[in-house]
Every structure is written in structure tokens, then in C-alpha cells.
Design a protein around this motif. Structure first.
Motif, PDB file in Angstrom:
ATOM      1  N   LYS A 570       0.880  -1.167  -0.008  1.00 19.82           N
ATOM      2  CA  LYS A 570      -0.138  -0.103   0.119  1.00 19.82           C
ATOM      3  C   LYS A 570       0.871   1.388  -0.007  1.00 19.82           C
ATOM      4  O   LYS A 570       0.402   2.251  -0.436  1.00 19.82           O
ATOM      5  N   GLN A 571       1.894   1.168   0.458  1.00 18.80           N
ATOM      6  CA  GLN A 571       3.100   2.220   0.704  1.00 18.80           C
ATOM      7  C   GLN A 571       4.091   2.135  -0.189  1.00 18.80           C
ATOM      8  O   GLN A 571       4.792   3.259  -0.469  1.00 18.80           O
ATOM      9  N   HIS A 572       4.426   1.229  -0.667  1.00 19.31           N
ATOM     10  CA  HIS A 572       5.667   1.030  -1.501  1.00 19.31           C
ATOM     11  C   HIS A 572       5.508  -0.130  -2.782  1.00 19.31           C
ATOM     12  O   HIS A 572       4.519  -0.940  -2.857  1.00 19.31           O
ATOM     13  N   ARG A 573       5.791   0.221  -3.926  1.00 15.61           N
ATOM     14  CA  ARG A 573       5.724  -0.268  -5.175  1.00 15.61           C
ATOM     15  C   ARG A 573       6.462  -1.655  -5.475  1.00 15.61           C
ATOM     16  O   ARG A 573       5.648  -2.676  -5.659  1.00 15.61           O
ATOM     17  N   THR A 574       7.662  -1.781  -4.783  1.00  8.91           N
ATOM     18  CA  THR A 574       8.597  -2.914  -5.016  1.00  8.91           C
ATOM     19  C   THR A 574       8.853  -3.575  -3.707  1.00  8.91           C
ATOM     20  O   THR A 574       9.477  -2.944  -2.841  1.00  8.91           O
ATOM     21  N   VAL A 575       8.276  -4.784  -3.234  1.00  9.85           N
ATOM     22  CA  VAL A 575       8.403  -5.262  -1.644  1.00  9.85           C
ATOM     23  C   VAL A 575       8.979  -6.765  -1.898  1.00  9.85           C
ATOM     24  O   VAL A 575       8.429  -7.352  -2.807  1.00  9.85           O
ATOM     25  N   LEU A 576       9.841  -6.958  -1.038  1.00 10.96           N
ATOM     26  CA  LEU A 576      10.491  -8.401  -1.053  1.00 10.96           C
ATOM     27  C   LEU A 576      10.439  -8.724   0.444  1.00 10.96           C
ATOM     28  O   LEU A 576      11.076  -8.263   1.365  1.00 10.96           O
ATOM     29  N   TRP A 577       9.735  -9.980   0.550  1.00 13.11           N
ATOM     30  CA  TRP A 577       9.571 -10.633   1.931  1.00 13.11           C
ATOM     31  C   TRP A 577      10.762 -11.695   1.939  1.00 13.11           C
ATOM     32  O   TRP A 577      10.835 -12.439   1.196  1.00 13.11           O
ATOM     33  N   ILE A 578      11.698 -11.292   3.221  1.00 13.07           N
ATOM     34  CA  ILE A 578      12.551 -12.259   3.547  1.00 13.07           C
ATOM     35  C   ILE A 578      12.243 -12.876   4.868  1.00 13.07           C
ATOM     36  O   ILE A 578      12.417 -11.895   5.902  1.00 13.07           O
ATOM     37  N   ASP A 579      12.228 -14.138   4.975  1.00 13.32           N
ATOM     38  CA  ASP A 579      12.028 -14.696   6.518  1.00 13.32           C
ATOM     39  C   ASP A 579      13.028 -14.483   7.237  1.00 13.32           C
ATOM     40  O   ASP A 579      14.042 -14.257   6.822  1.00 13.32           O
ATOM     41  N   SER A 580      12.770 -14.242   8.552  1.00 11.02           N
ATOM     42  CA  SER A 580      13.851 -14.088   9.491  1.00 11.02           C
ATOM     43  C   SER A 580      14.928 -15.226   9.560  1.00 11.02           C
ATOM     44  O   SER A 580      15.962 -14.726  10.038  1.00 11.02           O
ATOM     45  N   GLY A 581      14.555 -16.464   9.201  1.00  8.98           N
ATOM     46  CA  GLY A 581      15.572 -17.345   9.429  1.00  8.98           C
ATOM     47  C   GLY A 581      16.633 -17.535   8.130  1.00  8.98           C
ATOM     48  O   GLY A 581      17.258 -18.450   8.079  1.00  8.98           O
ATOM     49  N   LEU A 582      16.455 -16.673   7.257  1.00  4.28           N
ATOM     50  CA  LEU A 582      17.397 -16.546   6.010  1.00  4.28           C
ATOM     51  C   LEU A 582      18.423 -15.792   6.359  1.00  4.28           C
ATOM     52  O   LEU A 582      18.342 -15.030   7.178  1.00  4.28           O
ATOM     53  N   GLU A 583      19.376 -15.868   5.256  1.00  3.51           N
ATOM     54  CA  GLU A 583      20.329 -14.825   5.540  1.00  3.51           C
ATOM     55  C   GLU A 583      21.235 -14.747   4.082  1.00  3.51           C
ATOM     56  O   GLU A 583      21.141 -15.642   3.316  1.00  3.51           O
ATOM     57  N   LEU A 584      21.499 -13.577   3.651  1.00  8.59           N
ATOM     58  CA  LEU A 584      22.331 -13.248   2.672  1.00  8.59           C
ATOM     59  C   LEU A 584      23.604 -13.851   2.539  1.00  8.59           C
ATOM     60  O   LEU A 584      24.424 -13.693   3.620  1.00  8.59           O
ATOM     61  N   ARG A 585      24.210 -14.404   1.319  1.00  7.05           N
ATOM     62  CA  ARG A 585      25.404 -14.810   1.224  1.00  7.05           C
ATOM     63  C   ARG A 585      26.374 -13.873   0.060  1.00  7.05           C
ATOM     64  O   ARG A 585      27.538 -13.999  -0.066  1.00  7.05           O
ATOM     65  N   GLU A 586      25.498 -12.909  -0.858  1.00  8.85           N
ATOM     66  CA  GLU A 586      25.928 -12.249  -1.636  1.00  8.85           C
ATOM     67  C   GLU A 586      25.122 -11.096  -1.859  1.00  8.85           C
ATOM     68  O   GLU A 586      23.717 -11.108  -1.228  1.00  8.85           O
ATOM     69  N   PRO A 587      25.224 -10.168  -2.581  1.00  7.78           N
ATOM     70  CA  PRO A 587      23.973  -8.998  -2.755  1.00  7.78           C
ATOM     71  C   PRO A 587      22.886  -9.610  -3.382  1.00  7.78           C
ATOM     72  O   PRO A 587      22.902 -10.718  -4.021  1.00  7.78           O
ATOM     73  N   LEU A 588      21.957  -8.990  -3.517  1.00  6.28           N
ATOM     74  CA  LEU A 588      20.671  -9.353  -4.097  1.00  6.28           C
ATOM     75  C   LEU A 588      20.445  -8.989  -5.599  1.00  6.28           C
ATOM     76  O   LEU A 588      19.501  -8.925  -6.124  1.00  6.28           O
ATOM     77  N   ASP A 589      21.290  -9.118  -6.140  1.00 13.54           N
ATOM     78  CA  ASP A 589      21.653  -8.879  -7.835  1.00 13.54           C
ATOM     79  C   ASP A 589      20.433  -9.664  -8.477  1.00 13.54           C
ATOM     80  O   ASP A 589      19.797  -9.193  -9.206  1.00 13.54           O
ATOM     81  N   THR A 590      20.730 -10.840  -8.357  1.00 12.20           N
ATOM     82  CA  THR A 590      19.687 -11.923  -9.036  1.00 12.20           C
ATOM     83  C   THR A 590      18.467 -11.693  -8.534  1.00 12.20           C
ATOM     84  O   THR A 590      17.477 -11.734  -9.457  1.00 12.20           O
ATOM     85  N   VAL A 591      18.198 -11.444  -7.463  1.00 14.20           N
ATOM     86  CA  VAL A 591      16.635 -11.502  -7.040  1.00 14.20           C
ATOM     87  C   VAL A 591      16.135 -10.176  -7.627  1.00 14.20           C
ATOM     88  O   VAL A 591      14.870 -10.179  -8.235  1.00 14.20           O
ATOM     89  N   ARG A 592      16.801  -8.928  -7.690  1.00 17.05           N
ATOM     90  CA  ARG A 592      16.362  -7.840  -8.335  1.00 17.05           C
ATOM     91  C   ARG A 592      16.105  -7.950  -9.973  1.00 17.05           C
ATOM     92  O   ARG A 592      15.150  -7.405 -10.437  1.00 17.05           O
ATOM     93  N   GLN A 593      17.160  -8.870 -10.561  1.00 14.90           N
ATOM     94  CA  GLN A 593      16.930  -9.037 -11.915  1.00 14.90           C
ATOM     95  C   GLN A 593      15.693  -9.926 -12.335  1.00 14.90           C
ATOM     96  O   GLN A 593      14.835  -9.539 -13.137  1.00 14.90           O
ATOM     97  N   TRP A 594      15.208 -10.842 -11.314  1.00 14.89           N
ATOM     98  CA  TRP A 594      13.924 -11.461 -11.484  1.00 14.89           C
ATOM     99  C   TRP A 594      12.711 -10.657 -11.363  1.00 14.89           C
ATOM    100  O   TRP A 594      11.724 -10.819 -11.875  1.00 14.89           O
ATOM    101  N   LEU A 595      12.829  -9.967 -10.047  1.00 17.77           N
ATOM    102  CA  LEU A 595      11.633  -8.870 -10.130  1.00 17.77           C
ATOM    103  C   LEU A 595      11.452  -7.959 -11.154  1.00 17.77           C
ATOM    104  O   LEU A 595      10.196  -7.683 -11.704  1.00 17.77           O
TER     105      LEU A 595
END
Length: 859
Positions: A570-595
């Protein structure tokens, strides 16, 4: 020692349990919709194609041959690799298809034959092409005018050769017999031949490996090489290798994908793309521009991929035999062919990779057991040649076994058993000391690695991560690509999951330090909210439980997740939910490409919708209007509910998120049917998965974005873990990113500054917080993960060896370390023995570390 080593080697070599048919069969199940056996190589079927050009082919609406076509479908997994044989003389009638029939026994297949009397419109299974024993596949069949007989050149991996089978016109098509071996001594497979310019040209593929492949993970050492031979007599003549052979080692083009053909005077060949990205799902057509005994030129022509909407070839294509001559044979206007297709890239692919991984690991361990046996054998020979060796080296020596030859005796002339035992044990002091030093070196190195992983060099080349390609996204969003530069990351949890939330946000701070983060309060404690208010780029948002039905406050049914996404969008156009149990191991480049490309992103999971444990999934499928397609739906592979991203206004927003929101608001009818629990239902994950696949979206590979195997990531949280970009940490320890939280300057947590009172009325499951669960699944898993990460790091082994030698040098310089008198005497008087112990101990420790490195890298 030798007996134990040989026993282990024999067990690994024969391994009666692994190769037992009933063990493999027990892992396979019938899906209830057919009489065929679901297998580890997918659901390959054979259909037809027709057209004037290979670039413009019409696929049949349904498959014409499948496992159900065979005589015993209950024992057949799939049919594939078809070759079409048209009438070659006046005595032959009808068309024939030869194809691989994969049965339930692992690694076993045979050559099936089908016939058609109506120019390929319908087919009937006739039987098996040959009674010869052994596993055969890829049944290339052609008519040889010179010998007036049919020739079959199948693949036989066990033979490691190119074998020729023949059949007379009278014996054709079920009477092929072995005739001779044309090539041998290598892993030849996928062999095809074509007659052109007065010669037979034979293309065959050879598996290639890097040196020392038995110590290298298979994913790093495996390749293909396309070799070319020619002869003037296919059946009896000698085959000469082309001077340009191998023609290519590119995995996209090196594996034959069907019968070569001639059209309009030009020669073409099919190539099966074996790269990881393609996943054996597409065929390339290569145009051969020059072919003679000295030169070979070819160029890429076109690519043929899965057919969207097809009932039998929607996910993969594997093999093609399209023949322009079929137009004349059928008195028609189009060429005709057979092609193998598959409808899924799901769990069967995972099962196949797991079994292949286990076989590779078993073979590697077998090789290392034999290696260490050879090393110890070499040390034994050196020991018995030590007199000459010590003379050459000018070392003093005293036979260390002389006290055994002159045992202590009592005053009455009898042997003193206590002193003999003492002297006998004395002879093993150096060995015990060596083992102690080796163990101390390894343990000290592991402790150092655990506390300071960043000081160790741990390259990723040896860490095996089998990435199973995702099915292609078939949905086309006309508004894509989207601008996702405004993406916000959203997460949320309850008080018992605060440590996971902190770890996930710390990983965002480490890899995406400028990323905006929204944390929804689903039940955090007041002190936890106050602490998060001091974190950089983090904005706390109270989730409005009171605006939704009462069941939403029961967080164990996960109804909140889609609603959190709805609130955030409702407030933001592009939203990515990440569960608290996950952790990044690299930047989110691939995720942004798919979005940007699809308006949606998620990641695969391993289970299937229709797995027997999920007994309540059908209720949700019925609610979402998919019950009538249950036969197809239950074969869909789960996508993770813990990683969901959407662009507002995209097709995915309308077709995926909105149906899941509606499901989340209907408790008993959809999101949480009566009796639902984590043991029989996947709640939001099931809803997202149904909406994703029903609308032809797809998800990122599980192995790169949502894998549970944290043992595969780097111990150093700031070192990349290629190809893993995101991992599911969950309850596992340690939480490596707690120390990487970025805090606002001059901010001090104060619960009084939180603008609302912490939510306390929601329900949640505490089963994973019990003492037994924490011990068995947290602390024991931590120990196992640390050991595997440690032994998979080359730097650890180098440091352990250096430390071992350093301690041995200290022993040497100190005259045997003044522990006890007899230890000093043995080490100071027997220099030859000390030298041999140093060499032998180093070899044994090196062997142990080689075994540990390979096993840990493949775990």
C-alpha cells in the motif's frame, strides 16, 4: 590394518545394498494417475513433429509413445531417445521407431521398438530390439545398402566402446545381434552416422575429465568432447579419426541430440545443450558448411526448446529425429520426425542428482582408501629397506625391535611378563606420540578456524553444490521489465525468533548496507523493539492484527505473511519478503533481476505438492479452483514462502499475491483446514506455490537461494559462497551476522520510546524451542556443520600439516621431549626410526586430510 582396508574397499566396490533393485524401487512411487513408475529421470515421452523446416515444426498435441505403451509399464520409468526408421527396400513395410526404455533397476535400460502402419499417426509397441544382455540406450539405426542389412549403434556405458549390431531384413526389427566393436578404450556414447560425399561420417561423444579426476568433485571435472570419424564401409571397415577431431568441447554442442540429416544439399546435426543453465532442456541445430577428410566447418543454425502448453514437452526436449525424406515416404508435403519431451523439472531431477552425488562420493572414497593403502604399503617397503637407506644417509641406527629379541628375564632365568609387557609397550611410544601430535595439530587448527575463519584461505572450487535449473517462466507480463530501484525488504517475526531476525538484518547490512528494511512487529518483546529502533535503515511497523479476522493472530497458520505483503505494498511499489531465518551470502542482484523481468521472485523447495505427508493440500487446491487439475497439480514442486517479492500492478500482483491474500482470509476453507499442522500442511507456502505454477511463473533454484545446507557456505560471513546467494539458517548456530548489525550513532535502546505496546495475544508453536530439540537439531548440527566447513577448506589442511611438522621439529630439537625416560631414549638414539616416523606420519596425515577434504566438499 591391510585386511580392514581391503574389506572397506570391497564393500565400496560391490556395495550390494546400493545397487539392489528393491532399494531403488522403494524410493519410487506410482502417482495413481497412470500405471507407470515415476522415476529419477523425469517423465520422458515421445511425440511427433512435422514441418518443412526444422526451424518451423508443428508438435503433436499428445505423446504417441510413453511408458504406458510398453509391455510392462509397472516396471518402466520412461521412454526417450527415439530414432525413426523409414522403409528402405520393397520387403520392409511400415515405419519403425527405436527408443530407450528405462526400467526400475538403476542404470539399466533396453531398446524398445514400435511400429506404425499409418505414416506415424499411431504407434504400437512391438518388443525389444535385441536379446543381447547388458544395458543399452541411444539406439541409432540405419539401413546399410553396401551390406544389405540394418545397422544399430547403441550406447553401452559399461562396454566403454562403440559397438555395432546388425539385423537382416528378415530379422528386422527385433533380431539385432552384436557384430563387432568399432572403437574402444574410452567412454563413447551418443553415436550417430550419416552418409555424405561417398563416405560414412560418425559423430560420437566422449566424456572428458580433468587430471586427477578421482580427487575432484564431479561437477568440476565432467565435460564432453565431440569426436568425428569416417569410413567407406560402416559395418566392416576401419574408422579413421578426422584430423580436426575433437570438433568441440563446448557443452552446448558436444553431445549429439539426434540423427544428422541433409536438406537442400546442406548437412545438419542436432546437439543437446548440457550446460547447467539449460538443464538438458533444449536442442541446438548446427549447419555443417564443409566436411571432407581434411576440413570441418560448422555454424549455429537455430534452437528448439520446450513447447509452452504442451501436454508432453512443456519443460524439456532431449532428442530429435526429423527426416525430410518422410515427406516422400508418406506422399505428403512435410518432413516428419520423433522427439522426446518431458513435462517436469521437479523432484525427479533432485532425486537423480542425489543418487548421482552418492555414487560419485562412494567412488571417490573408494579411490582414497586404495590410495592410503598404497602409501602405507610404500612406507612398509621403505621400512624393510631402511638399512641401505640409513647407510646412504649416514644416520646412526639401533634396531628398535632389539628389546623384543632380548626379553627381560627373572633371576630364575624365566621371562618377567610384566617387564616384557612394559618393554613391548615401550616400542609403541613413538607411534602414540605421533598420533597425539597429529591429533593435536588437527584439533588446534579446527579451533583456530572456528574462532578466526577469515585468516584461512578457503577457495570455493572444490565445494560441490549441484544446482538444479528452474523451469522457464512461461508467463509473459506485457508491462515488464519493471524499475525495481525502489525495492524495500520486509520481514517480521515474534519474540522467540528475534535472534534470527537480528542475523538476517545483519546479513543485509553486510551485503546491502544501503537497503531500506521494514520490520513488522508480529509479537516482539518491548526490549527487542527498542533495540531494533537503533538499527540503521530499519523502520518498525506495527502489524494491524485488529483489522483482520481472529485466526490471523495465530501465527502458526502463517496467514499473516500475504497480508504483510499487502500492507507493505500500500505504501511501496516493490516489496521483497525475506523470512527471519534466511541470511544473505551475496548482494541481491539476481533477486532484483527476476523482480524486474517477471514482477515476482521466489525460490524452489524440494518437496512436491502431492507428497503423501501433505494430506490437507487438496482442500487448498479445491478452494483455489485447481481441484479438477489435481493429477497435474500434485506434481508441482514447492516454492518457498520465505522468499516472496512482488511489484505493485504487475501480473504477479494480480494473479499470485491476491489469490493468496484471499486464501489467508479464509481459515478453515483454505489457509488452515481443521487438523492442519506443519506435519501435514505447508500453509502459506502451499498457497503461493499453487498460484505461482497455475499462472506459469517459476522460481529461482533452491540450491542458490533457499537451501538448508548452511554447511555449504563459507565459515567467514564476509566471504562469498558461490554459487549460493541466500541460505536458510533457521534455528542453526552460530548466527554469524549478529556482529555486523549497523547501529545508529548516539542511539540507546529505550523501551519507553516504542510508540506502541508489544503484541502479546498471538499464539505460536514452541516445539522447536524445547531442550531436546535444541540439543539434537541445534548443537549437534552446529558441530557437524563446523567439522564439514573446516575439512572443506584447503587452508585448514595446509595449516594442520605445517603445525604437525612444527611440533615434530620441536620434538627433534628437544631430544624427544622429556616426558619419560624410555621415550627420550627411543627418540634420541634411533635417528633412522625417527626419520621414518616423520615421513610415514606425514604421509598418513596427508592421506587423512585428502580423504577429509574430498568427503567434506561433497557432503
Amino acid at each position: 590394518y591391510v585386511g580392514c582396508s581391503l574389506a572397506i574397499a570391497l564393500l565400496l566396490w560391490f556395495d550390494p545394498l546400493w545397487n539392489a533393485a528393491h532399494v531403488i524401487s522403494s524410493q519410487l512411487s506410482n502417482d495413481g494417475s497412470s500405471s507407470c513408475l515415476n522415476g529419477a529421470d523425469g517423465s520422458w515421452q515421445i511425440g511427433t513433429v512435422a514441418g518443412n523446416s526444422p526451424a518451423a515444426l508443428e508438435f503433436s498435441g499428445t505423446a504417441v509413445l510413453s511408458c504406458k505403451s510398453t509391455a510392462d509399464p509397472s516396471f518402466v520409468r520412461s521412454v526417450s531417445e527415439p530414432f525413426l526408421v523409414l522403409p528402405s527396400n520393397s520387403s520392409s513395410t511400415g515405419w519403425h521407431a527405436f527408443y530407450k526404455v528405462r526400467n526400475a533397476k538403476p542404470g539399466r535400460s533396453s531398446i524398445g521398438v514400435a511400429g506404425s502402419l499409418d505414416s506415424g499417426a499411431s504407434w504400437r509397441h512391438l518388443g525389444m530390439a535385441s536379446a543381447e544382455r547388458g544395458s543399452l540406450s541411444f539406439p541409432f539405426v540405419t539401413w546399410d545398402a553396401a551390406s544389405q542389412q540394418y545397422v544399430m549403434i547403441p550406447t553401452s556405458h559399461a562396454a566403454r566402446a562403440v559397438q555395432i549390431f546388425t539385423a537382416s531384413s528378415q530379422a528386422f526389427p527385433l533380431g539385432f545381434k552384436y557384430f563387432r566393436t568399432a572403437l574402444s578404450g574410452d567412454s563413447f556414447h551418443s553415436t550417430v552416422a550419416v552418409q555424405h560425399g561417398g563416405l560414412w561420417w560418425i559423430f560420437t561423444t566422449v566424456d572428458t575429465h580433468v587430471p586427477w579426476t578421482w580427487l575432484t568433485p564431479a561437477s568440476k571435472s565432467y565435460g564432453h568432447s565431440l569426436r568425428l570419424f569416417y569410413t567407406d564401409n560402416l559395418v566392416e571397415g576401419s574408422w579413421t579419426e578426422h584430423p580436426r577431431s575433437p570438433m568441440t568441447t563446448d557443452k552446448r554442442f558436444a553431445r549429439s541430440g539426434g540423427r544428422p540429416f541433409v536438406q537442400d544439399g546442406r548437412l545438419y546435426r542436432w546437439a543437446l545443450d548440457k550446460t547447467a543453465a539449460a538443464g538438458s532442456s533444449q536442442l541446438h541445430l548446427m549447419r555443417i558448411d564443409r566436411l571432407d577428410t581434411q576440413e570441418y566447418w560448422e555454424a549455429y543454425h537455430t534452437t528448439l526448446g520446450p513447447q509452452q502448453g504442451s501436454s508432453w514437452a512443456a519443460a524439456r526436449l532431449q532428442h530429435m529425429d526429423w527426416q525430410p525424406a518422410a515427406a516422400q515416404a508418406a506422399a505428403g508435403a512435410k518432413g516428419f520426425g520423433l522427439v522426446a519431451g518431458d513435462t517436469t523439472l521437479g523432484d525427479p531431477g533432485h532425486a537423480r542428482h542425489h543418487r548421482h552425488h552418492s555414487r560419485q562420493l562412494k567412488r571417490t572414497v573408494l579411490n582414497l582408501v586404495l590410495l592410503q593403502l598404497l602409501l602405507v604399503g610404500a612406507g612398509y617397503l621403505i621400512w624393510h629397506c631402511s638399512d641401505k637407506l640409513s647407510t646412504l644417509l649416514g644416520l646412526d641406527h639401533v634396531r628398535h625391535w632389539q628389546f623384543l629379541q632380548s626379553p627381560a628375564t627373572s633371576p630364575h632365568g624365566t621371562r618377567s611378563s610384566s617387564k616384557s609387557l612394559s618393554l613391548w609397550l615401550e616400542g609403541f611410544v613413538p607411534e602414540l606420540l605421533l598420533l597425539s601430535i597429529a591429533a593435536l595439530s588437527v584439533i588446534a587448527t579446527m579451533l583456530l578456524f572456528t574462532s578466526l575463519p577469515q585468516v584461512f584461505h578457503c577457495p570455493r572450487w572444490n565445494v560441490r553444490v549441484d544446482v538444479i535449473p528452474s523451469p522457464p517462466v512461461k508467463h509473459h507480463d506485457p508491462s515488464a521489465p519493471y524499475n525495481v530501484s525502489d525495492m524495500v525488504v520486509v520481514t517480521g517475526a515474534t519474540a522467540n525468533f528475534f535472534d534470527r531476525t537480528k542475523n538476517m538484518i545483519g546479513s543485509l547490512h553486510a551485503w546491502e548496507p544501503h537497503q531500506r528494511i521494514l520490520v513488522y512487529d508480529l509479537g516482539y518483546a518491548q526490549e527487542q523493539l527498542a533495540e531494533m529502533m537503533c538499527w540503521q535503515n530499519v523502520e518498525l511497523v506495527r502489524f494491524p492484527y485488529d483489522a483482520y479476522p481472529a485466526h490471523v493472530s495465530d501465527v502458526t497458520n502463517y496467514a499473516f505473511k500475504a497480508l504483510v505483503l499487502l500492507e507493505a505494498m500500500k505504501q511501496h511499489r516493490t516489496v521483497l519478503w525475506i523470512d527471519s531465518g534466511l541470511e544473505l551470502r551475496e548482494p541481491l542482484d539476481t533477486v532484483r533481476q527476476w523482480l524486474a523481468q517477471y514482477g515476482h521472485v521466489s525460490a524452489m523447495q524440494e518437496d512436491l505438492i502431492g507428497d503423501p505427508m501433505y494430506t490437507l493440500t487438496r482442500i487448498m487446491a479445491d478452494y483455489m479452483g485447481l481441484g479438477q487439475h489435481w493429477g497435474e497439480v500434485k506434481g508441482w514442486q514447492f516454492c518457498a514462502g520465505g522468499l516472496q517479492g512482488f511489484v505493485r500492478g504487475s501480473d504477479a500482483d494480480r494473479l499470485v499475491l491476491q489469490p493468496v491474500v484471499n486464501c489467508s482470509l479464509a481459515e478453515k476453507e483454505c489457509i488452515a483446514p481443521p487438523g492442519a499442522s506443519r506435519k501435514n500442511h505447508n500453509f502459506d507456502q502451499t498457497a503461493f506455490t499453487l498460484a505461482i505454477w497455475a499462472n506459469n511463473f517459476s522460481c529461482l533454484p533452491r540450491e542458490t537461494h533457499c537451501m538448508w545446507s548452511v554447511k555449504k557456505v563459507s565459515r567467514d560471513p564476509l566471504q562469498r559462497s558461490d554459487p549460493i546467494e541466500m541460505v536458510s539458517r533457521g534455528h542453526r548456530l552460530p548466527k554469524p551476522y549478529h556482529d555486523h548489525i549497523l547501529k545508529r550513532p548516539d542511539c540507546h535502546p529505550n523501551p519507553g520510546n516504542v510508540p506502541w505496546t508489544a503484541v502479546t495475544h498471538q499464539k505460536e508453536s514452541l516445539s522447536r524451542h524445547s531442550l531436546w530439540y535444541r540439543f539434537s537439531h541445534t548443537y549437534l548440527q552446529l558441530l557437524g556443520d563446523v567439522v564439514i566447513q573446516c575439512f572443506a577448506c584447503q587452508g585448514v589442511h595446509v595449516v594442520a600439516l605445517l603445525l604437525f611438522w612444527a611440533l615434530l621439529a620441536a620434538v627433534w630439537c628437544c631430544g624427544g621431549m622429556p616426558l619419560v625416560g624410555h621415550m627420550r631414549r627411543v627418540w634420541s638414539t634411533d635417528r633412522r626410526r625417527m626419520l621414518l616416523h616423520v615421513v610415514g606420519g606425514s604421509l598418513l596425515l596427508l592421506t587423512f586430510e585428502l580423504v577429509a577434504l574430498v568427503v567434506a566438499s561433497n557432503m
